[in-house]
Scaffold this active site. Structure first.
Site, PDB file in Angstrom:
ATOM      1  N   LYS A  70       2.179   4.202  -1.494  1.00  0.00           N
ATOM      2  CA  LYS A  70       1.187   4.001  -0.579  1.00  0.00           C
ATOM      3  C   LYS A  70       1.225   2.364  -0.056  1.00  0.00           C
ATOM      4  O   LYS A  70       0.900   2.319   0.935  1.00  0.00           O
ATOM      5  CB  LYS A  70      -0.264   4.343  -1.090  1.00  0.00           C
ATOM      6  CG  LYS A  70      -0.450   5.826  -1.229  1.00  0.00           C
ATOM      7  CD  LYS A  70      -1.774   6.084  -1.544  1.00  0.00           C
ATOM      8  CE  LYS A  70      -2.128   7.657  -1.501  1.00  0.00           C
ATOM      9  NZ  LYS A  70      -3.367   8.029  -1.689  1.00  0.00           N
ATOM     10  N   ASP A 106      -7.716   8.765   3.131  1.00  0.00           N
ATOM     11  CA  ASP A 106      -8.152   8.863   1.955  1.00  0.00           C
ATOM     12  C   ASP A 106      -9.823   8.239   2.161  1.00  0.00           C
ATOM     13  O   ASP A 106     -10.938   8.919   1.408  1.00  0.00           O
ATOM     14  CB  ASP A 106      -7.600   8.260   0.833  1.00  0.00           C
ATOM     15  CG  ASP A 106      -6.239   8.676   0.429  1.00  0.00           C
ATOM     16  OD1 ASP A 106      -6.211  10.196   0.483  1.00  0.00           O
ATOM     17  OD2 ASP A 106      -5.437   8.196   0.015  1.00  0.00           O
ATOM     18  N   GLY A 129      -8.710   2.278 -12.161  1.00  0.00           N
ATOM     19  CA  GLY A 129      -7.614   2.290 -11.247  1.00  0.00           C
ATOM     20  C   GLY A 129      -7.337   1.076 -10.440  1.00  0.00           C
ATOM     21  O   GLY A 129      -8.400   0.358 -10.196  1.00  0.00           O
ATOM     22  N   SER A 130      -6.189   0.908  -9.829  1.00  0.00           N
ATOM     23  CA  SER A 130      -5.933  -0.447  -8.962  1.00  0.00           C
ATOM     24  C   SER A 130      -4.838  -0.181  -8.049  1.00  0.00           C
ATOM     25  O   SER A 130      -4.479  -1.081  -7.424  1.00  0.00           O
ATOM     26  CB  SER A 130      -5.696  -1.546 -10.084  1.00  0.00           C
ATOM     27  OG  SER A 130      -4.582  -1.319 -10.652  1.00  0.00           O
ATOM     28  N   GLY A 131      -4.396   1.042  -8.108  1.00  0.00           N
ATOM     29  CA  GLY A 131      -3.493   1.300  -6.884  1.00  0.00           C
ATOM     30  C   GLY A 131      -3.985   1.712  -5.557  1.00  0.00           C
ATOM     31  O   GLY A 131      -5.136   1.385  -4.992  1.00  0.00           O
ATOM     32  N   GLY A 132      -3.216   1.971  -4.681  1.00  0.00           N
ATOM     33  CA  GLY A 132      -3.523   2.420  -3.288  1.00  0.00           C
ATOM     34  C   GLY A 132      -4.804   3.428  -3.122  1.00  0.00           C
ATOM     35  O   GLY A 132      -5.595   3.177  -2.226  1.00  0.00           O
ATOM     36  N   MET A 133      -4.931   4.424  -4.079  1.00  0.00           N
ATOM     37  CA  MET A 133      -5.980   5.209  -3.985  1.00  0.00           C
ATOM     38  C   MET A 133      -7.140   4.638  -4.561  1.00  0.00           C
ATOM     39  O   MET A 133      -8.420   4.918  -3.726  1.00  0.00           O
ATOM     40  CB  MET A 133      -5.631   6.525  -4.546  1.00  0.00           C
ATOM     41  CG  MET A 133      -6.779   7.735  -4.692  1.00  0.00           C
ATOM     42  SD  MET A 133      -6.781   8.293  -3.076  1.00  0.00           S
ATOM     43  CE  MET A 133      -8.019   9.328  -3.027  1.00  0.00           C
TER      44      MET A 133
END
Length: 275
Positions: A70, A106, A129-133
């Protein structure tokens, strides 16, 4: 009736580290129901630049993007629409005559679900969490009027995501008291089917018991360990398959210019879940 596949059929696709059938079944069901000359296929890749180059060169109309691509795909694209630019995370690429234009549906899906489930604007959240989502989810939470804490093992990414909204970051969960009246949100791969941590429960039982609601953005399986625990403990839940349906419908509209009605969406979602 959907036309027979021919040289004029438009291809849409997805790129994911762990491809699934949910989006494939949902999109193809809607193409059939609406008589659209499209076909959808899921892919993975070990060569992201070549894969994105293929989207451009072969005239592939649309490409859904999932973990872990992402953010990595951004330098390969021509334009980021505001939803993707703000989040620096892409989940949808639309091929506009050879120009690859990025969106993030999203965010749209999460924002709609917070409203649909009646999440109170006074609710505090704890997001893992720390990613794209996680970026998309966090932006939707804050725009809904919520405040909270980001928990992420990756210190650099966790601090960066939290800093976008002036929120605190911590590396690990603290005491269970942090969950009192909170919305617990998992935006990590914990509990994801096929992964190394498929059996992991993103929040422990004592946290869940104190929470006001549990939201797991993991879509596969539809009943993650976290959601099963929340139901067992009598907590309201928001599931990742709900996110998947809403964001996929927004992708479908971007690719085709056609918006299915509620009955068509419900039928496609049921078909996708049965696969």
């Amino acid at each position: 009736m959907k036309p027979e596949i021919s040289r004029d059929t438009r291809l849409c696709m997805s790129l994911a580290g762990r491809p699934g059938n949910f989006g494939t079944r949902l999109h193809n069901h809607l193409y059939q129901a609406l008589g659209l000359d499209y076909v959808y296929k899921a892919f993975t890749t070990t060569d992201l630049p070549a894969a994105i180059g293929g989207v451009r060169a072969l005239g592939i109309r649309g490409c859904a993007v999932s973990m872990p691509f992402k953010e990595a795909c951004i330098p390969l694209l021509d334009e980021l629409k505001p939803s993707a630019a703000r989040l620096q995370s892409v989940n949808t690429i639309v091929n506009e005559g050879g120009r690859l234009v990025a969106h993030n549906t999203d965010y749209v899906a999460v924002a709609a679900l917070l409203a649909a489930h009646g999440v109170a604007r006074s609710t505090r959240f704890v997001l893992r969490g720390s990613g794209g989502m996680a970026r998309a989810v966090l932006a939707a939470l804050v725009d809904h009027g919520l405040q909270g804490t980001v928990v992420a093992r990756n210190a650099r990414a966790g601090r960066a995501v939290a800093a976008l909204h002036g929120l605190p970051w911590q590396a690990e969960l603290g005491g269970a008291g942090e969950a009192d009246g909170a919305l617990l949100v998992n935006a990590t791969p914990l509990g994801m089917a096929g992964g190394a941590e498929a059996a992991a429960q993103a929040f422990p039982d004592d946290w869940i018991a104190r929470a006001t609601c549990v939201f797991d953005v993991v879509a596969l399986p539809p009943e993650t360990p976290l959601l099963r625990a929340a139901r067992r403990l009598g907590r309201p839940v928001i599931g990742g398959d709900e996110v998947s349906v809403l964001q996929a419908v927004e992708q479908f509209v971007l690719y085709t210019g056609v918006r299915p009605d509620a009955a068509q969406i419900a039928a496609a979602a049921a078909h996708a879940r049965a696969g």
